[in-house]
Write a protein that holds these residues in place. Structure first.
Motif, short mmCIF file in Angstrom:
data_model
loop_
_atom_site.label_atom_id
_atom_site.label_comp_id
_atom_site.label_asym_id
_atom_site.label_seq_id
_atom_site.Cartn_x
_atom_site.Cartn_y
_atom_site.Cartn_z
N ALA C 167 0.84 -1.20 0.00
CA ALA C 167 0.00 0.00 0.00
C ALA C 167 0.87 1.25 0.00
O ALA C 167 0.61 2.21 -0.74
CB ALA C 167 -0.93 -0.01 1.21
N GLN C 172 -0.07 5.41 -1.08
CA GLN C 172 -1.20 5.68 -0.18
C GLN C 172 -0.69 6.07 1.19
O GLN C 172 0.33 5.56 1.66
CB GLN C 172 -2.11 4.45 -0.12
CG GLN C 172 -2.89 4.28 -1.41
CD GLN C 172 -3.54 2.91 -1.52
OE1 GLN C 172 -2.95 1.91 -1.17
NE2 GLN C 172 -4.77 2.89 -2.01
N GLY C 201 3.19 5.69 5.31
CA GLY C 201 1.73 5.72 5.51
C GLY C 201 1.37 5.72 6.98
O GLY C 201 2.22 5.48 7.85
N GLU C 229 -7.86 6.50 2.40
CA GLU C 229 -7.46 6.10 1.06
C GLU C 229 -7.61 4.60 0.85
O GLU C 229 -7.74 4.14 -0.28
CB GLU C 229 -6.00 6.50 0.81
CG GLU C 229 -5.82 7.98 0.59
CD GLU C 229 -4.35 8.33 0.47
OE1 GLU C 229 -3.78 8.12 -0.61
OE2 GLU C 229 -3.77 8.78 1.48
#
Lengths: 294, 251, 398, 324
Positions: C167, C172, C201, C229
């Motif tokens: 991710a 993100q 993140g 997100e």
């Protein structure tokens, strides 16, 4: 998030709570009926919910239609209720609650294993019927599945139907009288055995029906009955034993408490409903609509 | 007569809007047998329930030995010295007659939070229980389970239990119901004898018995006091005749 | 009491001597001559919620042994099978039954983490060899690790961490994590947070639901309000089916991608139907791995069990393989504990999931795959984390 | 009172001798199994005080079992043993305190309400422990060292020794049995019996029944805590399922199977149920099916439980013995 958004989400959460409550009502109402009228505590009530879900799944697989599955399965569960009443439960009326607890505990084990033998141990899903399989947008990110709204409508309809049945029909009058005074009903020349059989079958069918119509959103998995059983107990304690009205209000309360508990007090979310129950017990030991018993 | 043991003032009880007992006022002194009579459903048993604490009054006052007891729980009222003989026999069916009485005497202990010494070693309690059994004539049946006693014997046993708690006020709800002639006579004599050192509120349908032991009668109709007077006055009262005694006035 | 105790302890000394003589003091060659069977204790859920998993592990395990002629290090094998009901309250008692009553040489189990932790305790106390074929509790190869405890599956941390990496690599930054409020959920989310944070993140909210509740509407509404997100989730079984369906029905799938540890879509795809299509998850196994070993295993399992293999079957199979490798090295002599453990530690398992080795804490060092749901398959997309080892925090063997 | 030296009157002594001598012939597993059964017997006897003696059917008794077990966890230092003499009373006290708090609430209800309310409160404990990281959450937690019995640095016995543990469990089971026998013969126990048979009559005789029920509930909770403590000590492992409804159901089954009411009934029930589980689970994977059927049949066919098959002489000898 703007405050108008916050208000919107608050209302959506309230809707979630009501919707959950209505579904719980279907299960709890059968439980409270059986308690209130027959004086039998039925731990296997959750098993009927599970059974309903598995039957809906199996018949829907075969027939391809959830409606058809329900149409076939409901009479089957009524028959099962009648048979269980005849074979087991009628021996319990005069017995202490202790034995009712035990026998129905044994039934849970039997049903779990029969489920395993008949349907296997896999998790299953039941498809939402096509014409209900869409969602209504509520915010830019969130929409509400129409089937859930439909589910709530069905639950409301059942609640209304039960209300009419109990308040407006002769059977209902007998049921109400039977809940208050067993001997009086007998002295009126009513076959109490038959009355009990009907009530029990009705209770079983209600729980199983809940399992069936909830199957598309709840999915179908082993052990699904036990969770709902305990929460139904809490509802019946809150609402008052034997009171359909109490079960209705209790279900909504629990649905809302559980939902908002998750939102505002996530650390203790698992305990919210039990704390609510403790508060009700303190305030009204016989539940909101229960008669005090000695 | 001295200060009344029991003074009931405008006592009422509604069951979901229905007045079962309404504005009942009466007094009872030590040494007095006060009978409450009336047709079925007049509210006699409800009245007793209100006095014993089994039912909560809707309004009104109940003073026992000068203390307000209306609305107190039954155990508090019982501990103050009020004994209750129920209309429907209310005993411990699986216990022996002796144990029924012994348990009743145990209520005198003040607290039964006594955990180690066997209950049977409390000799004064055993003796009191034996005395109570003897008083009602059940000494010979002490070892019999209560459930195995005849109906009349069970009524006697319940009276013995009530006496075993050493009450000063007795609430007797149809002590003669279902009794044979001989048993009835013995019970009536017993009640008459108890009157000496108890205040007795008696609900009874057997008019012969009522008129033979009661010092005072209150007639209850539809939950209200129709008349309250000495037995002879009640017997002569036209209102009572019409409303209740009717054609079956006692000879 | 004193006297009885004395007699008893004297007896125990005698018994201990006898046992010691039989096992340790005699030369190994003599013991081999006896050709004692290798006794395996399978403690798995055969009833209840996890029964399907338990049965797959059981059959794949036996398959691994059958492929080697049904023998371990040349010895015959005896099975003792025990249903653990996934009930941790009875876990220690049940494990003890296999160890003390049946005197199994190797303890194998189980699915439920709570029961597995009970088994770890009993195995530690009795110094029994334990292989865990599923339960992902980090602690089993973390604080509770021991030389005699092995795991052939995963730690909850592993898939979570890999997904966090993926991710973050996609740029993100804001995630919400959803799970049940129980140990496996906490551990999986912790793994994700770590992987995600390493790439910049942040998990802004953890939405935890009391286990095993399956009413998700309140949480879904919260997600819609938070607008992250992506959503990372750890659910399995009935909860996974329901969460995926509810997530799609709430329309969240269009705006907030849902990702999760692989159990979200393993063994549940038929039940989840269209709602699961396109979901990305991470796990140590995937469909379409295109490994000869995988193809052979799937065919063999299907033939033996008459159903498709899944990740649980793979884990059961590898448990068998690990044991085969270990006991081959000591020629079936289970009492040669040190050598046996050394051989197992060194073993390179040619698993259907791809080759893996064991870390010092005895947890697989394995590739974690990124998979995407297509039809009824979790199709391989890429390797999310190559040869990922659990950090084994708190393990004294590391 | 008749004193005949019959086989029946010798039976208790024979059983006692057999129990004391058992470790001399039993292997490790059977010692542990017996210790486990005795722990369950203590648990079942504690519940029987409520169910059989006071007429309170609790379906949440595991709550106090769990509190006792978790108390040992919390009182044990990470890797060092805790003192038995401190932790045992503390665990029993904690369980009794929990019973006091819950009892104040649930005893306001009765009958079916009581059953459901007790179950619900136990569930509350379960959910709490399941999500509480500091208690080990759903994975449970280890107690690495068994409680230390040393008193002024002299240890009369070691719990880590299976034989010693067996004798400790046996002694505590006997003590629980003796305590309950005493309680039930004493005025307190007579009041409980009275409440069971006819609570309303007890009140009109002047007994504040709520208080007696509460004390009974607290004692039962404390004894359940004792059982939970021993359970946690035996394998050194606690898990939220100790609070679970399966645990409550199992122990209730032991009480009824043994015959609610008779003090020794739950011991028989614990032995029978554990052994039955052993046999069935060995026989078939679907062992819960025969188990469930057995329970159903037992309810329909054996209203008095195992102890009811042959009422022990001791119960019939005295004139005031009350079971008919």
């Amino acid at each position: 998030m703007s405050s108008s958004q916050a208000v919107l989400f608050f209302f959506i959460q309230a809707l979630n709570g009501v919707q959950l409550g209505l579904l719980l009502f279907l299960v709890a109402s059968g439980l409270t009926l059986i308690f209130g009228i027959m004086g039998v505590i039925n731990l296997a009530h959750g098993s009927f919910y599970m059974l309903g879900a598995y039957l809906a799944f199996s018949f829907a697989e075969i027939s391809g239609s959830l409606w058809l599955a329900i149409l076939i399965a409901v009479p089957l569960t009524v028959l099962l209720g009648l048979a269980l009443e005849f074979l087991l439960f009628r021996f319990l009326y005069a017995r202490d609650h202790l034995y009712q607890v035990l026998l129905t505990y044994g039934l849970i084990l039997v049903f779990e294993e029969l489920r395993s033998l008949l349907f296997g141990d896999d998790v299953h899903g039941v498809a939402v019927p096509d014409f209900l399989n869409f969602s209504i947008p509520l915010t830019d990110t969130l929409s509400y599945p129409v089937y859930r709204l439909f589910l709530s409508a069905v639950c409301l309809a059942v609640a209304g139907g039960l209300y009419l049945l109990i308040q407006r029909t002769r059977l209902g009058m007998t049921i109400r009288a039977g809940a208050v005074n067993r001997e009086m009903v007998q002295s009126l020349g009513i076959d109490i055995g038959l009355l009990y059989r009907i009530v029990f079958a009705l209770g079983v069918a209600l729980a199983a029906f809940a399992g069936m119509i909830a199957a598309p959103v709840a999915s179908v998995f082993p052990g699904m009955g036990n969770q709902i059983l305990i929460i139904s107990f809490v509802i019946v304690v809150i609402g008052g034993i034997g009171s359909i009205k109490g079960a209705f209000l209790g279900s909504l309360l629990i649905g809302l408490a559980d939902t908002f508990g998750q939102v505002y007090a996530p650390e203790t979310a698992g305990m919210t409903v039990y704390m609510l129950m403790a508060a009700v017990l303190l305030w009204r030991p016989a539940g909101l609509f229960g008669r005090a018993r000695t | 007569m001295s200060e009344p043991v029991l003074r009931v003032d405008r006592l009422s009880k509604n069951f979901s809007g229905l007045a079962a007992v309404s504005e009942v006022t009466l007094e009872l002194a030590l040494g007095e047998v006060h009978a409450v009579i009336g047709p079925n459903g007049a509210g006699k048993t409800t009245l007793i329930g209100l006095l014993s604490g089994d039912l909560q009054p809707s309004s009104g006052s109940v003073r026992y030995e000068g203390k307000e007891i209306a609305g107190l729980p039954p155990e508090r009222i019982a501990r103050l010295g009020v004994g209750h003989l129920y209309q429907r026999t209310n005993i411990f069916p699986s216990f022996t007659a002796f144990e029924n009485c012994r348990l009743a005497t145990q209520a005198r202990l003040g607290s039964s939070m006594r955990f180690l010494r066997p209950a049977l070693r409390y000799r004064e309690l055993n003796e009191a229980a034996e005395r109570a059994l003897a008083e009602v004539g059940l000494a010979g049946r002490r070892g019999t389970p209560a459930a195995a006693l005849s109906h009349g014997e069970q009524r006697q046993l319940e009276l013995a239990m009530t006496l075993a708690t050493a009450p000063r006020l007795l609430l007797l709800d149809e002590p003669l119901a279902g009794m044979g002639g001989e048993e009835s006579q013995r019970m009536v004599a017993l009640i008459a004898g108890l009157a000496a050192d108890h205040a007795i509120l008696l609900v009874e349908h057997d008019m012969d018995a009522v008129f033979s032991v009661a010092h005072r009668l209150t007639v209850l109709v539809n939950g209200r006091v129709l008349a309250s007077d000495a037995p002879e006055a009640i017997r002569r009262s036209r209102a009572v005749q019409e409303a209740y005694l009717g054609g079956e006035a006692p000879a | 009491m004193t006297k009885a105790t004395e007699t008893a302890s004297r007896r125990r000394v005698l018994a201990g001597l006898a046992a010691g003589a039989a096992a340790g003091f005699l030369p190994a060659r003599f013991a081999i001559g006896q050709q004692a069977k290798v006794k395996l204790g399978l403690m798995l859920p055969y009833t209840g919620t996890y029964a399907a998993l338990g049965k797959n592990i059981d059959e794949a395990f036996r398959l691994a042994l059958a492929e080697k002629g049904g023998r371990l290090g040349g010895r015959e094998v005896e099975y003792v099978v025990l249903d653990d009901e996934s009930d941790p309250a009875k876990g220690a008692e049940n494990a003890n039954k296999l160890v003390s009553r049946d005197k199994v040489d190797v303890l194998i189990g189980t699915v439920h983490s709570g029961v597995a932790m009970a088994m770890v305790k009993v195995a530690t106390d009795n110094d029994s060899l334990l292989i865990i074929p599923n339960a992902g509790a980090d602690a089993a190869t973390g604080p509770a690790c021991a030389p005699n405890i092995f795991r052939t599956s995963f730690s909850n941390w592993q898939p979570g961490f890999a997904m966090g990496k993926v991710a973050a690599a996609r740029g993100q930054k804001r995630a919400v994590a959803v799970s049940w409020d129980y140990a496996a959920g906490h551990e999986s989310i912790n793994g994700f947070k770590e992987g995600f944070a390493a790439g910049g993140g942040k998990v802004e909210n953890e939405l935890l639901l009391p286990f095993p509740q399956v009413e998700f509407q309140a949480i879904l509404t919260q997600i819609a309000a938070l607008k992250p997100e992506l959503v990372y989730t750890f659910f399995a079984g009935g909860g996974a089916v329901k969460f995926v369906k509810d997530y799609a029905a709430a329309g969240l799938g269009n705006s907030v991608p849902l990702v999760g540890a692989g159990f979200l879509t393993d063994g549940t795809l038929a039940a989840q139907g269209a709602a699961a299509q396109g979901l990305e998850t991470t796990l140590h196994y995937a469909d379409g791995l295109d490994l000869p070993k995988d193809k052979a295993f799937r065919a063999a399992f299907k033939k033996a069990a008459n159903r498709e293999a899944d990740v649980y079957a793979v884990q059961g199979y590898d448990t068998g393989q690990l044991l085969v490798a270990g006991l081959a090295a000591v020629k079936g002599e289970v009492t040669a504990r040190k050598e046996l453990i050394a051989a197992m530690e060194k073993a390179e398992i040619d698993s259907p999931r791809g080759k893996f080795t064991l870390s010092k804490a005895h947890n697989p060092v394995q590739d974690i795959y990124l998979r995407k749901v297509q039809g009824l398959e979790n199709r391989y997309v890429s390797v999310a984390a190559k040869a990922l080892a659990d950090p084994a925090r708190g393990c004294k063997m590391v | 009172m008749t004193r005949r030296l019959s086989a029946a009157s010798l039976l208790p002594s024979l059983v006692a001798v057999a129990l004391v001598a058992f470790p001399a012939v039993a292997g490790k597993f059977y010692l542990q199994l017996s210790s486990g059964i005795m722990i369950m017997a203590i648990f079942a006897m504690s519940l029987n005080l409520l169910v059989g003696c006071t007429g309170l059917v609790s379906l949440g008794h595991a709550a106090f079992f769990g509190v006792g077990a978790y108390a040992l966890l919390l009182l044990s230092p990470q890797y060092a043993p805790a003192s038995l003499w401190l932790t045992l009373p503390a665990a029993v006290g904690a369980a009794a305190l929990a019973a006091l708090a819950i009892g104040l609430l649930v005893l306001r209800s009765s009958g079916v309400y009581f059953i459901m309310a007790t179950l619900a409160f136990a569930q509350m404990f379960f959910y709490y422990a399941n999500g509480a990281k500091w208690l080990g959450g759903s994975d449970g937690a280890y107690i690495f060292a068994k409680p230390d019995a040393a008193l002024f640095s002299v240890a009369p016995f070691k719990l880590a020794d299976n034989t010693h543990f067996y004798y400790v469990a046996l002694a505590l089971m006997a003590a629980t049995y003796g305590l309950l026998r005493l309680l039930l013969r004493a005025p307190f126990g007579r009041v409980l019996e009275g409440i069971r048979v006819n609570e309303q009559r007890m009140r009109s005789l002047g007994f504040a029944t709520f208080r007696y029920k509460l004390v009974s509930f607290v004692i039962a909770g404390g004894l359940a805590g004792l059982a939970g403590y021993l359970d946690a000590a035996q394998f050194g492992f606690v898990n939220p399922e100790l609070f679970g409804w399966r645990q409550s159901g199992t122990v209730l089954m032991m009480v009824i199977l043994g015959g609610a009411g008779a003090v020794h009934g739950p011991i028989l029930g614990a032995v029978a149920l554990v052994l039955l589980q052993e046999v069935l689970a060995d026989a078939t994977r679907h062992w819960l099916l025969p188990m469930g059927l057995f329970i159903i049949l037992a309810v329909l066919a054996l209203p008095g439980g195992l102890a009811g098959l042959r009422p022990p002489r001791a119960m019939r000898r005295r004139p005031e013995a009350r079971r008919v």
